[in-house]
Motif scaffolding. Sequence first.
Motif, PDB file in Angstrom:
ATOM      1  N   ARG A 103       0.830  -1.216   0.000  1.00 38.92           N
ATOM      2  CA  ARG A 103       0.000   0.000   0.000  1.00 38.92           C
ATOM      3  C   ARG A 103       0.860   1.260   0.000  1.00 38.92           C
ATOM      4  O   ARG A 103       0.578   2.219  -0.704  1.00 38.92           O
ATOM      5  CB  ARG A 103      -0.923   0.025   1.222  1.00 38.92           C
ATOM      6  N   ALA A 104       1.903   1.270   0.796  1.00 41.87           N
ATOM      7  CA  ALA A 104       2.749   2.457   0.933  1.00 41.87           C
ATOM      8  C   ALA A 104       3.576   2.731  -0.320  1.00 41.87           C
ATOM      9  O   ALA A 104       3.796   3.886  -0.675  1.00 41.87           O
ATOM     10  CB  ALA A 104       3.672   2.312   2.137  1.00 41.87           C
ATOM     11  N   THR A 105       4.023   1.666  -0.988  1.00 43.26           N
ATOM     12  CA  THR A 105       4.912   1.851  -2.138  1.00 43.26           C
ATOM     13  C   THR A 105       4.188   1.824  -3.482  1.00 43.26           C
ATOM     14  O   THR A 105       4.685   2.386  -4.454  1.00 43.26           O
ATOM     15  CB  THR A 105       6.012   0.767  -2.166  1.00 43.26           C
ATOM     16  N   GLN A 117       7.980   5.367  -5.527  1.00 45.86           N
ATOM     17  CA  GLN A 117       7.029   4.831  -4.558  1.00 45.86           C
ATOM     18  C   GLN A 117       5.851   5.793  -4.392  1.00 45.86           C
ATOM     19  O   GLN A 117       5.990   6.993  -4.563  1.00 45.86           O
ATOM     20  CB  GLN A 117       7.720   4.598  -3.216  1.00 45.86           C
ATOM     21  N   ARG A 118       4.716   5.234  -4.071  1.00 40.48           N
ATOM     22  CA  ARG A 118       3.498   6.024  -3.867  1.00 40.48           C
ATOM     23  C   ARG A 118       3.733   7.120  -2.831  1.00 40.48           C
ATOM     24  O   ARG A 118       3.300   8.253  -3.004  1.00 40.48           O
ATOM     25  CB  ARG A 118       2.369   5.099  -3.421  1.00 40.48           C
ATOM     26  N   ARG A 119       4.390   6.759  -1.740  1.00 40.37           N
ATOM     27  CA  ARG A 119       4.778   7.727  -0.704  1.00 40.37           C
ATOM     28  C   ARG A 119       6.286   7.683  -0.580  1.00 40.37           C
ATOM     29  O   ARG A 119       6.864   6.603  -0.487  1.00 40.37           O
ATOM     30  CB  ARG A 119       4.194   7.329   0.662  1.00 40.37           C
ATOM     31  N   ARG A 120       6.924   8.842  -0.588  1.00 37.02           N
ATOM     32  CA  ARG A 120       8.386   8.867  -0.406  1.00 37.02           C
ATOM     33  C   ARG A 120       8.690   8.474   1.035  1.00 37.02           C
ATOM     34  O   ARG A 120       8.215   9.110   1.973  1.00 37.02           O
ATOM     35  CB  ARG A 120       8.952  10.242  -0.692  1.00 37.02           C
ATOM     36  N   LEU A 121       9.453   7.424   1.185  1.00 35.12           N
ATOM     37  CA  LEU A 121       9.803   6.917   2.507  1.00 35.12           C
ATOM     38  C   LEU A 121      11.278   7.183   2.793  1.00 35.12           C
ATOM     39  O   LEU A 121      12.102   7.175   1.873  1.00 35.12           O
ATOM     40  CB  LEU A 121       9.525   5.411   2.592  1.00 35.12           C
ATOM     41  N   ARG A 122      11.569   7.401   4.051  1.00 34.73           N
ATOM     42  CA  ARG A 122      12.960   7.569   4.460  1.00 34.73           C
ATOM     43  C   ARG A 122      13.715   6.316   4.037  1.00 34.73           C
ATOM     44  O   ARG A 122      13.223   5.190   4.207  1.00 34.73           O
ATOM     45  CB  ARG A 122      13.020   7.748   5.974  1.00 34.73           C
ATOM     46  N   THR A 157      16.878   8.719  -4.075  1.00 33.84           N
ATOM     47  CA  THR A 157      16.102   8.331  -2.893  1.00 33.84           C
ATOM     48  C   THR A 157      16.418   9.195  -1.674  1.00 33.84           C
ATOM     49  O   THR A 157      15.750   9.068  -0.649  1.00 33.84           O
ATOM     50  CB  THR A 157      16.366   6.865  -2.516  1.00 33.84           C
TER      51      THR A 157
END
Length: 168
Positions: A103-105, A117-122, A157
């Motif tokens: 879901r997050a990516t 990714q759908r949401r940029r994650l650390r 990233t």
Amino acid sequence: MKPSRSARRAPATPALQVLHLADIAHVVHEFAHDPSSALPYGLEAAEALGADPARVFKTLVTVVDEALVVAIVPVTARLDLKALAATVHGRRASLADAALAERATGYVTGGISPFGQRRRLRTVIDEHALDHETIWVSAGRRGLEVEIATTAVIAVTEAISARLTRES
């Protein structure tokens, strides 16, 4: 092998779109993913493509103190969750549930890319990546890898590098 610019046809995944739009040099490698393979996805990719497994990296979504964090580590190694937590100044880390990671990516497990990714994650990348001019990471679906300069992975990233794997 030096990466080349890939611009002839429309990018097939959000990951490749990001690289294309940023004009990042990369080489896309495709193989027929075997759902019945006993190998983990990254090792299957390395074997199918004839790539050095030390240069093929997996993208793992983790939870550190309730925040999602991406760890990019060699497919030949195990992620040290304590080291990851310490790197991002957290107390506790665990692998994210597959459904949460998807879901997050926006990608399916086995095809999670550090890009687009759908949401940029650390993001934290294992320091072993710095031993190689280029590394291979998922291009956003099973059976699709991208070879890219390690420095480009870090830049795109906004990753930090740290020792994230256990000694064997």
